[in-house]
Scaffold this motif. Structure first.
Motif, PDB file in Angstrom:
ATOM      1  N   ASP A   2      -8.912   4.225   5.474  1.00  0.00           N
ATOM      2  CA  ASP A   2      -9.899   5.018   6.208  1.00  0.00           C
ATOM      3  C   ASP A   2      -9.346   5.506   7.547  1.00  0.00           C
ATOM      4  OD1 ASP A   2     -11.779   4.715   4.215  1.00  0.00           O
ATOM      5  OD2 ASP A   2     -12.768   3.000   5.166  1.00  0.00           O
ATOM      6  N   ALA A   3      -8.489   4.697   8.171  1.00  0.00           N
ATOM      7  CA  ALA A   3      -8.012   5.015   9.514  1.00  0.00           C
ATOM      8  C   ALA A   3      -6.854   6.009   9.537  1.00  0.00           C
ATOM      9  CB  ALA A   3      -7.589   3.729  10.223  1.00  0.00           C
ATOM     10  N   LEU A   4      -6.033   6.032   8.503  1.00  0.00           N
ATOM     11  CA  LEU A   4      -4.801   6.833   8.534  1.00  0.00           C
ATOM     12  C   LEU A   4      -5.018   8.296   8.920  1.00  0.00           C
ATOM     13  CD1 LEU A   4      -2.802   5.412   5.485  1.00  0.00           C
ATOM     14  CD2 LEU A   4      -2.213   5.222   7.911  1.00  0.00           C
ATOM     15  N   PRO A   5      -5.972   9.016   8.324  1.00  0.00           N
ATOM     16  CA  PRO A   5      -6.122  10.434   8.694  1.00  0.00           C
ATOM     17  C   PRO A   5      -6.660  10.639  10.103  1.00  0.00           C
ATOM     18  CG  PRO A   5      -7.840   9.790   7.162  1.00  0.00           C
ATOM     19  CD  PRO A   5      -6.882   8.642   7.232  1.00  0.00           C
ATOM     20  N   ARG A   6      -7.139   9.567  10.742  1.00  0.00           N
ATOM     21  CA  ARG A   6      -7.605   9.672  12.127  1.00  0.00           C
ATOM     22  C   ARG A   6      -6.511   9.352  13.136  1.00  0.00           C
ATOM     23  NH1 ARG A   6     -11.552   6.024  10.488  1.00  0.00           N
ATOM     24  NH2 ARG A   6     -10.787   4.592  12.117  1.00  0.00           N
ATOM     25  N   VAL A   7      -5.711   8.321  12.832  1.00  0.00           N
ATOM     26  CA  VAL A   7      -4.783   7.823  13.849  1.00  0.00           C
ATOM     27  C   VAL A   7      -3.403   8.468  13.787  1.00  0.00           C
ATOM     28  CG1 VAL A   7      -6.007   5.619  13.871  1.00  0.00           C
ATOM     29  CG2 VAL A   7      -3.947   5.856  12.470  1.00  0.00           C
ATOM     30  N   LEU A   8      -2.989   8.965  12.619  1.00  0.00           N
ATOM     31  CA  LEU A   8      -1.670   9.591  12.538  1.00  0.00           C
ATOM     32  C   LEU A   8      -1.666  10.919  13.294  1.00  0.00           C
ATOM     33  CD1 LEU A   8      -0.640   8.955   8.807  1.00  0.00           C
ATOM     34  CD2 LEU A   8       0.358   7.902  10.844  1.00  0.00           C
ATOM     35  N   PRO A   9      -0.543  11.262  13.939  1.00  0.00           N
ATOM     36  CA  PRO A   9      -0.466  12.532  14.661  1.00  0.00           C
ATOM     37  C   PRO A   9      -0.628  13.719  13.718  1.00  0.00           C
ATOM     38  CG  PRO A   9       1.360  11.077  15.259  1.00  0.00           C
ATOM     39  CD  PRO A   9       0.691  10.462  14.069  1.00  0.00           C
ATOM     40  N   THR A  10      -1.210  14.786  14.243  1.00  0.00           N
ATOM     41  CA  THR A  10      -1.371  16.018  13.471  1.00  0.00           C
ATOM     42  C   THR A  10      -0.038  16.737  13.359  1.00  0.00           C
ATOM     43  OG1 THR A  10      -3.639  16.230  14.278  1.00  0.00           O
ATOM     44  CG2 THR A  10      -2.631  18.181  13.301  1.00  0.00           C
ATOM     45  N   ALA A  11       0.262  17.218  12.155  1.00  0.00           N
ATOM     46  CA  ALA A  11       1.506  17.976  11.950  1.00  0.00           C
ATOM     47  C   ALA A  11       1.340  19.376  12.524  1.00  0.00           C
ATOM     48  CB  ALA A  11       1.850  18.051  10.467  1.00  0.00           C
ATOM     49  N   GLY A  12       2.377  19.866  13.189  1.00  0.00           N
ATOM     50  CA  GLY A  12       2.360  21.206  13.733  1.00  0.00           C
ATOM     51  C   GLY A  12       3.474  22.028  13.181  1.00  0.00           C
ATOM     52  N   PRO A  13       3.519  23.317  13.524  1.00  0.00           N
ATOM     53  CA  PRO A  13       4.574  24.208  12.989  1.00  0.00           C
ATOM     54  C   PRO A  13       5.965  23.836  13.427  1.00  0.00           C
ATOM     55  CG  PRO A  13       3.303  25.307  14.722  1.00  0.00           C
ATOM     56  CD  PRO A  13       2.552  24.031  14.388  1.00  0.00           C
ATOM     57  N   THR A  14       6.075  23.036  14.501  1.00  0.00           N
ATOM     58  CA  THR A  14       7.406  22.651  14.980  1.00  0.00           C
ATOM     59  C   THR A  14       7.713  21.184  14.708  1.00  0.00           C
ATOM     60  OG1 THR A  14       6.514  22.148  17.174  1.00  0.00           O
ATOM     61  CG2 THR A  14       7.335  24.390  16.799  1.00  0.00           C
ATOM     62  N   THR A  15       6.926  20.577  13.806  1.00  0.00           N
ATOM     63  CA  THR A  15       7.155  19.174  13.499  1.00  0.00           C
ATOM     64  C   THR A  15       8.568  18.949  12.984  1.00  0.00           C
ATOM     65  OG1 THR A  15       4.828  18.807  12.946  1.00  0.00           O
ATOM     66  CG2 THR A  15       6.408  17.224  12.061  1.00  0.00           C
ATOM     67  N   GLU A  16       9.248  17.947  13.547  1.00  0.00           N
ATOM     68  CA  GLU A  16      10.604  17.626  13.131  1.00  0.00           C
ATOM     69  C   GLU A  16      10.681  16.161  12.745  1.00  0.00           C
ATOM     70  OE1 GLU A  16      13.268  18.595  16.227  1.00  0.00           O
ATOM     71  OE2 GLU A  16      12.948  20.755  16.126  1.00  0.00           O
ATOM     72  N   VAL A  17      11.606  15.852  11.847  1.00  0.00           N
ATOM     73  CA  VAL A  17      11.819  14.479  11.429  1.00  0.00           C
ATOM     74  C   VAL A  17      12.682  13.777  12.450  1.00  0.00           C
ATOM     75  CG1 VAL A  17      12.786  12.993   9.663  1.00  0.00           C
ATOM     76  CG2 VAL A  17      11.598  15.088   9.000  1.00  0.00           C
TER      77      VAL A  17
ATOM     78  N   LEU B 134       0.834  -1.193   0.000  1.00  0.00           N
ATOM     79  CA  LEU B 134       0.000   0.000   0.000  1.00  0.00           C
ATOM     80  C   LEU B 134       0.870   1.243   0.000  1.00  0.00           C
ATOM     81  CD1 LEU B 134      -2.964   1.180   0.421  1.00  0.00           C
ATOM     82  CD2 LEU B 134      -2.274   1.417   2.816  1.00  0.00           C
ATOM     83  N   VAL B 135       0.626   2.122  -0.971  1.00  0.00           N
ATOM     84  CA  VAL B 135       1.298   3.415  -1.023  1.00  0.00           C
ATOM     85  C   VAL B 135       0.507   4.384  -0.151  1.00  0.00           C
ATOM     86  CG1 VAL B 135       1.981   5.335  -2.513  1.00  0.00           C
ATOM     87  CG2 VAL B 135       2.178   2.977  -3.341  1.00  0.00           C
ATOM     88  N   VAL B 136       1.160   4.954   0.843  1.00  0.00           N
ATOM     89  CA  VAL B 136       0.483   5.889   1.741  1.00  0.00           C
ATOM     90  C   VAL B 136       0.462   7.269   1.099  1.00  0.00           C
ATOM     91  CG1 VAL B 136       0.519   7.005   4.004  1.00  0.00           C
ATOM     92  CG2 VAL B 136       1.120   4.577   3.788  1.00  0.00           C
ATOM     93  N   LEU B 137      -0.735   7.704   0.732  1.00  0.00           N
ATOM     94  CA  LEU B 137      -0.973   9.022   0.146  1.00  0.00           C
ATOM     95  C   LEU B 137      -1.971   9.773   1.021  1.00  0.00           C
ATOM     96  CD1 LEU B 137      -1.511   7.800  -3.527  1.00  0.00           C
ATOM     97  CD2 LEU B 137       0.535   8.965  -2.690  1.00  0.00           C
ATOM     98  N   ALA B 138      -1.902  11.081   1.026  1.00  0.00           N
ATOM     99  CA  ALA B 138      -2.769  11.893   1.884  1.00  0.00           C
ATOM    100  C   ALA B 138      -4.145  12.097   1.269  1.00  0.00           C
ATOM    101  CB  ALA B 138      -2.105  13.227   2.176  1.00  0.00           C
ATOM    102  N   VAL B 139      -4.787  10.982   0.914  1.00  0.00           N
ATOM    103  CA  VAL B 139      -6.151  11.001   0.389  1.00  0.00           C
ATOM    104  C   VAL B 139      -6.925   9.852   1.011  1.00  0.00           C
ATOM    105  CG1 VAL B 139      -5.680  12.145  -1.818  1.00  0.00           C
ATOM    106  CG2 VAL B 139      -5.344   9.689  -1.617  1.00  0.00           C
ATOM    107  N   ASP B 140      -8.240  10.033   1.172  1.00  0.00           N
ATOM    108  CA  ASP B 140      -9.051   8.986   1.774  1.00  0.00           C
ATOM    109  C   ASP B 140      -9.487   7.967   0.730  1.00  0.00           C
ATOM    110  OD1 ASP B 140     -11.173  10.121   0.345  1.00  0.00           O
ATOM    111  OD2 ASP B 140     -11.960  11.204   2.080  1.00  0.00           O
ATOM    112  N   GLY B 141     -10.368   7.059   1.148  1.00  0.00           N
ATOM    113  CA  GLY B 141     -10.792   6.000   0.251  1.00  0.00           C
ATOM    114  C   GLY B 141     -11.544   6.472  -0.969  1.00  0.00           C
ATOM    115  N   ALA B 142     -12.132   7.660  -0.875  1.00  0.00           N
ATOM    116  CA  ALA B 142     -12.844   8.230  -2.019  1.00  0.00           C
ATOM    117  C   ALA B 142     -11.950   9.114  -2.877  1.00  0.00           C
ATOM    118  CB  ALA B 142     -14.045   9.046  -1.531  1.00  0.00           C
ATOM    119  N   GLY B 143     -10.671   9.200  -2.500  1.00  0.00           N
ATOM    120  CA  GLY B 143      -9.739  10.020  -3.261  1.00  0.00           C
ATOM    121  C   GLY B 143      -9.722  11.474  -2.861  1.00  0.00           C
TER     122      GLY B 143
END
Length: 458
Positions: free
Chosen positions: A441-456, A357-366
């Motif tokens: 369906d779950a990815l946009p719910r369970v992944l942490p929200t990105a913030g202005p100080t997000t670091e890798v 599965l390629v993780v893309l920032a889109v839901d099941g409906a695209g």
């Protein structure tokens, strides 16, 4: 001991996986045309007899570079699994007198020549026109039927795809497609041998695909790929891979091995794939042929390649059918006997199923996620329930590190905006579809929200 020159560039199966399979058959000398993934760089010197990362100036005549390096290490075979290097390696093998894809390899790389060849042979495919300028695109749009798909002739991974629904879309589509090809080249996803390949395009009619009537279960996409190999000019189909529906315009989201198709449908698809591959006149190479499925049994060949399927296609085949295609092809190129499958493998012969599965920032409906998230595989692994017997892992070589923001999906950039590649092992292909739909369906719910100080995080 035999020696193999492994020409590495971006794309194809994960380098660590491919290197280990070739190294099990021969001493490996690595010619790296792209930067080695961090997950492989640390072990490359241990796995390989030599590692050469040529300077940019040395790559201007890529065929000569490959030939000279093969001669320097005394290579008995030269391999590559990257779309961007197949033509150069094929030409080098011709000069070296070694087994390879052959002099027609470019027909399986340049989509314009590929389509012309199939047109001459009367092989079912969408109507198309080659285009090199905005005026060409205007003229092609007037001759073809909307909706249309503009695609780069030398691209891979659904990059630079633009949908045209009317003549008014032509100017913006043309400009954006060219921009994406330039951006892809900067990322290392570009043809390495043919100069100015990023300027070559074609436009085709979007045929009316459907999975209805082909698959019993919902959730399958309307196209499949036939994975195979050409051995001394003879096409040997191995198995069929299925897909989930693509993301607008035609970015692949997931590949599943095997495709859960009835035997009769599989035979018909393989027959069309054989016609397509045979028409190109390939000699010794992997093949990956994509076929669109339509209503009432209609089919159209979309494209084929003189290499194995990318991402996790080959590892999935090894997992479910026990076939090490990279090792087998290496043996064949070295002149050793290989027991290729006598017939295409069926779902009934598979041991379970596997999907990537390629993780893309889109839901099941695209649709785009409402906010930006941070990729974090441990969170996904712990928060998303799977079916009994299913196991999810991340392909580190093809994924951002945990803590990296998930890129906003860009339809024109396609797979260039992926965040990660996940591998699922399951009991059946239908289970892979079920678990992947839940995961998307779950990815946009369970992944942490990105913030202005997000670091890798490393």
């Amino acid at each position: 001991m035999s020696k193999v020159l492994f020409v590495y560039a971006k794309g194809g199966p994960p380098l660590g996986y491919a290197l280990s399979r070739v190294a099990a058959r021969s001493a490996v000398h690595l010619l790296a045309l792209s930067s080695l993934p961090p997950t492989v760089a640390a072990s490359a010197d241990r796995i390989c007899a030599s590692v050469l990362c040529p300077a940019e100036s040395e790559r201007r005549d890529l065929v000569s570079l490959i030939v000279s390096r093969a001669q320097a290490v005394g290579a008995d075979a030269v391999v590559t699994f990257s779309e961007y290097a197949v033509v150069a390696v094929a030409e080098a093998c011709e000069k070296l007198g070694l087994a390879g894809a052959g002099g027609n390899c470019a027909l399986a790389r340049d989509k314009r020549m590929m389509r012309r060849t199939w047109q001459e042979q009367g092989i079912s495919q969408p109507r198309f026109r080659p285009v090199a300028t905005a005026q060409d695109l205007h003229e092609a749009a007037a001759a073809l039927r909307f909706p249309l798909l503009l695609k780069a002739a030398w691209s891979a991974g659904s990059t630079a795809h633009r949908t045209l629904r009317s003549a008014e879309d032509v100017p913006a589509a043309w400009e954006r497609a060219r921009e994406v090809m330039a951006e892809s080249a900067q990322l290392g996803y570009a043809e390495l041998h043919v100069a100015d390949a990023g300027a070559d395009f074609l436009v085709e009619e979007i045929v009316p695909g459907t999975a209805t009537g082909w698959f019993d279960q919902e959730g399958w996409g309307d196209y499949v790929s036939v994975e195979g190999v050409v051995v001394n000019g003879d096409f040997r189909p191995v198995c069929l891979s299925g897909r989930m529906p693509t993301v607008e315009p035609f970015t692949e989201r997931a590949g599943i091995t095997p495709a859960a198709l009835p035997d009769d449908a599989q035979r018909r698809i393989v027959t069309l794939a054989r016609e397509a591959v045979d028409a190109l006149g390939l000699q010794n190479c992997g093949t990956h042929t994509e076929i669109k499925l339509g209503a009432d049994g209609q089919m159209w060949v979309i494209e084929t390649a003189a290499r194995f399927g990318g991402a996790m296609t080959v590892p999935q085949i090894e997992e479910v059918f026990g076939l090490d295609l990279i090792g087998m092809l290496t043996d064949h190129l070295l002149g050793r006997p290989v027991s290729w499958p006598a017939e295409v493998r069926t779902p009934q012969e598979a041991h379970g199923a596997a999907g990537s599965l390629v993780v893309l920032a889109v839901d099941g409906a695209g649709e785009a996620w409402p906010d930006q998230r941070v990729w974090d595989f441990p969170t996904v692994r712990d928060a998303v329930p799977l079916s009994a017997g299913s196991h999810l892992s991340v392909v580190a070589e093809n994924s951002l590190p945990d803590g990296a923001p998930v890129p906003v999906y860009d339809p024109a950039a396609g797979a260039n905006t992926m965040a990660a590649l996940c591998l699922l092992s399951a009991t059946a292909p239908e289970t892979v579809i079920h678990d992947f739909r839940n995961l998307v369906d779950a990815l946009p719910r369970v992944l942490p929200t990105a913030g202005p100080t997000t670091e890798v995080r490393a």
